[in-house]
Enzyme design. Structure first.
Site, short mmCIF file in Angstrom:
data_model
loop_
_atom_site.label_atom_id
_atom_site.label_comp_id
_atom_site.label_asym_id
_atom_site.label_seq_id
_atom_site.Cartn_x
_atom_site.Cartn_y
_atom_site.Cartn_z
N HIS A 135 0.84 -1.19 0.00
CA HIS A 135 0.00 0.00 0.00
C HIS A 135 0.88 1.25 0.00
O HIS A 135 2.10 1.17 0.19
CB HIS A 135 -0.91 0.03 1.24
CG HIS A 135 -0.15 0.17 2.52
ND1 HIS A 135 0.27 -0.92 3.27
CD2 HIS A 135 0.28 1.27 3.20
CE1 HIS A 135 0.91 -0.51 4.33
NE2 HIS A 135 0.94 0.83 4.31
N HIS A 223 5.49 5.88 -1.08
CA HIS A 223 6.22 4.68 -1.49
C HIS A 223 5.44 3.43 -1.13
O HIS A 223 4.53 3.45 -0.30
CB HIS A 223 7.59 4.63 -0.80
CG HIS A 223 7.50 4.52 0.68
ND1 HIS A 223 7.29 5.61 1.50
CD2 HIS A 223 7.58 3.43 1.51
CE1 HIS A 223 7.26 5.21 2.76
NE2 HIS A 223 7.42 3.90 2.79
N SER A 225 6.19 -0.16 0.49
CA SER A 225 7.18 -0.94 1.24
C SER A 225 7.22 -2.37 0.72
O SER A 225 6.18 -3.00 0.49
CB SER A 225 6.83 -0.95 2.73
OG SER A 225 7.00 0.34 3.29
#
Length: 280
Positions: A135, A223, A225
């Site tokens: 996510h 971003h 992960s």
């Protein structure tokens, strides 16, 4: 629920009021207080016709005393159940860790790329483990009282009503830590779509402000992960490791299309509850 009920902070209720409690306080007052114009009866001497059960006090069983304790036990924070992670705030009954994010749907080829990246990174930091879900965060983890969850989600839906879905690309490898430096992450930073994410965060921040909660970071790096480990592992992962990971991404077949995502819904996770807000 993991972004968790509140111990009241008081000690156990004193047993003294229970020991001294009588089913009829007026009867005991009359037995103890001397009548006007006469002396109080000598201790241990029972007046004629008085029921001895009224003056005799029996010990209260421990099982009854424990029923009135106001101390709430905090759930044990067993790190072995969540990979050794350290909570950023204590778990308290009635408090629900809450997080808002964009889900990142992956293809099977993406998992092949992840395996390659993880295998290479583990040569520098063996403790790394791959993420199971992906996510892009739009909020920090905050704490909501249970009765605020429904109104919070309703306000979130109102603020998301005007947003349209959009495509983005995440293909720049970066190393991240949380604020407490207790966890380190390898992530793919967004290279296109940054402006749309900023607009979403601005709206989410307004929701947070309405509920007096912490807003998102200044100058955020959006971003996905990919992997994480406990502790601050930047020294091991930045530099040579980071360069090699970026080379793997750049050379991976069809990586440009593979790492392109569609933001079509905003999700809110509060404890074990999930809420989805579709974008237009």
């Amino acid at each position: 629920m993991l972004p968790a009920g509140s111990a009241c902070g008081q000690g156990p209720m004193s047993a003294a009021p229970l020991v001294g409690y009588s089913s009829s306080g007026s009867e005991e007052d009359e037995a103890e207080a001397p009548a006007a114009g006469r002396s109080k009866p000598v201790s241990g001497v029972r007046r004629c016709g008085q029921n001895p059960l009224l003056t005799q006090r029996f010990p209260v069983p421990d099982s009854v005393l424990s029923m009135f304790s106001t101390t709430e036990e905090r759930p044990e924070d067993d790190r072995t159940k969540h990979g050794g992670r350290i909570r950023t705030f204590p778990h308290e009954r009635g408090n629900w860790a809450t997080h808002i994010y964009i889900p990142y749907e992956v293809k099977e080829e993406f998992l092949d790329l992840l395996d390659m990246l993880l295998h290479r990174a583990q040569a520098f930091e063996p403790r790394l483990v791959g993420m199971e879900e992906f996510h892009l965060s739009l909020s920090q983890s905050v704490v909501l009282r249970h009765h605020w969850i429904v109104p919070f989600v309703q306000v979130l839906k109102e603020h998301m009503a005007s947003f349209q879905r959009f495509f983005f690309t995440a293909n720049q490898v970066k190393i991240y830590t949380n604020q407490e430096k207790t966890r380190t992450f390898i992530g793919l930073e967004v290279s296109s779509g940054h402006g749309q994410f900023l607009d979403l965060v601005s709206a989410v921040d307004r929701v947070m402000e309405e509920f007096d909660l912490t807003t998102f970071y200044q100058d955020p790096s959006f971003h996905v992960s990919l992997a994480w480990c406990v502790g601050d592992a930047r020294l091991q992962l930045e530099g040579q490791c980071l360069r090699e990971l970026q080379e793997i991404v750049d050379k991976f077949e069809d990586s440009e299309m593979l790492l392109r995502g569609l933001a079509e819904q905003v999700r809110c996770k509060s404890g074990n509850k999930f809420f989805s807000v579709p974008l237009k």
